[in-house]
Design an enzyme around this catalytic site. Structure first.
Site, PDB file in Angstrom:
ATOM      1  N   GLU A 136       0.885  -1.224   0.060  1.00 26.25           N
ATOM      2  CA  GLU A 136      -0.046   0.150   0.164  1.00 26.25           C
ATOM      3  C   GLU A 136       0.826   1.240  -0.056  1.00 26.25           C
ATOM      4  O   GLU A 136       1.636   1.343   0.796  1.00 26.25           O
ATOM      5  CB  GLU A 136      -1.054   0.079   1.162  1.00 26.25           C
ATOM      6  CG  GLU A 136      -1.867   1.127   1.400  1.00 26.25           C
ATOM      7  CD  GLU A 136      -2.669   1.286   2.512  1.00 26.25           C
ATOM      8  OE1 GLU A 136      -3.275   2.018   2.818  1.00 26.25           O
ATOM      9  OE2 GLU A 136      -2.804   0.000   3.283  1.00 26.25           O
ATOM     10  N   ASP A 175      -6.541   9.218   9.308  1.00 25.78           N
ATOM     11  CA  ASP A 175      -5.164   8.811   9.816  1.00 25.78           C
ATOM     12  C   ASP A 175      -4.932   9.184  11.340  1.00 25.78           C
ATOM     13  O   ASP A 175      -5.035  10.522  11.483  1.00 25.78           O
ATOM     14  CB  ASP A 175      -4.254   9.042   8.920  1.00 25.78           C
ATOM     15  CG  ASP A 175      -4.140   8.376   7.571  1.00 25.78           C
ATOM     16  OD1 ASP A 175      -4.076   6.940   7.795  1.00 25.78           O
ATOM     17  OD2 ASP A 175      -4.322   8.731   6.561  1.00 25.78           O
TER      18      ASP A 175
END
Length: 262
Positions: free
Chosen positions: A47, A58
């Site tokens: 990723e 995040d």
């Protein structure tokens, strides 16, 4: 190698697939490729994060990495060039993790074509409910990109039935109702979530948010087809530790703990 082949290969080895995360431009241009070289031997898929100024999904570790990359002037075209460099090193599947705004800023058709040509297999779009813009999803799939979206423990049966068909790469099952970040243990209920997802799709399911050690990796592997390791790798780099140390421990948790073949 295709995405399905990568998951199947891991399964044939009796384990869940390992999906490490790297941030383009972190810790700096050039040094990011050195981190890729550290993780590739352990990765079944990779990723690649596109730095973004407002990464709402995040936690602080990935936010810091994103800010550092942006401060060094990393832009979308630089990320595409980074992907090309990775593709020259491996045939393993590459998934670009990007928020929607950069896609719209560049222009969806141009953005998708740029990354398909660079060598990306698919996109992870954490802040796009796919049913809100199915045309955009179709555009990405039309240029040959697989698409991956997120489902969470709070996702209803109706939501799972809506989102899962748009996941042509894999389904990203979020382990917690929160942001990314390493954790000592994952919440209970992950097998139930994955089971609900599997009832409506044949796509592989990978668990992310919180995979950091042997325990969390084993929990993920007992429930799903793969595990994403992100914050734990960036934190290891911040602390001056080798990424291989983290990946060896996670890989050990993934081996021999994989759930039923799917």
């Amino acid at each position: 190698m295709t995405t399905r082949e990568a998951f199947a290969q891991a399964r044939a080895q009796g384990r869940a697939a390992l999906i490490p995360y790297v941030m383009a431009g972190y810790p700096s241009r050039g040094a990011d490729l050195e981190l890729v070289k550290q993780v590739l031997p352990y990765a079944d898929l990779l990723e690649v994060g596109l730095p973004y100024s407002d990464p709402l999904g995040d936690g602080p570790v990935i936010q810091r990495a994103s800010e550092q990359a942006l401060q060094q002037g990393i832009r979308v075209a630089d990320v595409a060039a980074f992907v090309q460099e990775i593709r020259a090193l491996t045939d393993k599947p590459l998934f670009l993790m990007t928020y929607l705004n950069p896609v719209l800023a560049v222009g969806p058709e141009r953005f998708f074509s740029m990354f398909k040509e660079a060598g990306v297999n698919g996109l992870i779009l954490p802040d796009l409910p796919p049913d809100e813009d199915p045309g955009l999803v179709a555009l990405a799939q039309g240029v040959g990109l697989e698409t991956t979206f997120l489902l969470a423990p709070t996702s209803t049966e109706a939501r799972i039935r809506t989102v899962a068909p748009y996941c042509t790469g894999f389904v990203y099952a979020v382990s917690v109702t929160g942001v990314t970040g390493a954790r000592d243990r994952l919440p209970e209920g992950l097998p139930e979530l994955v089971g609900r997802i599997r009832r409506v799709t044949q796509a592989p399911v990978a668990i992310g948010f919180g995979i950091s050690n042997r325990t969390t990796a084993q929990q993920a592997a007992q429930a799903a087809d793969g595990a994403v390791v992100a914050s734990a790798l960036i934190r290891a780099h911040e602390e001056g530790r080798g990424l291989a140390e983290v990946l060896r421990e996670v890989r050990a948790g993934l081996e021999g703990a994989a759930g039923p073949v799917h």
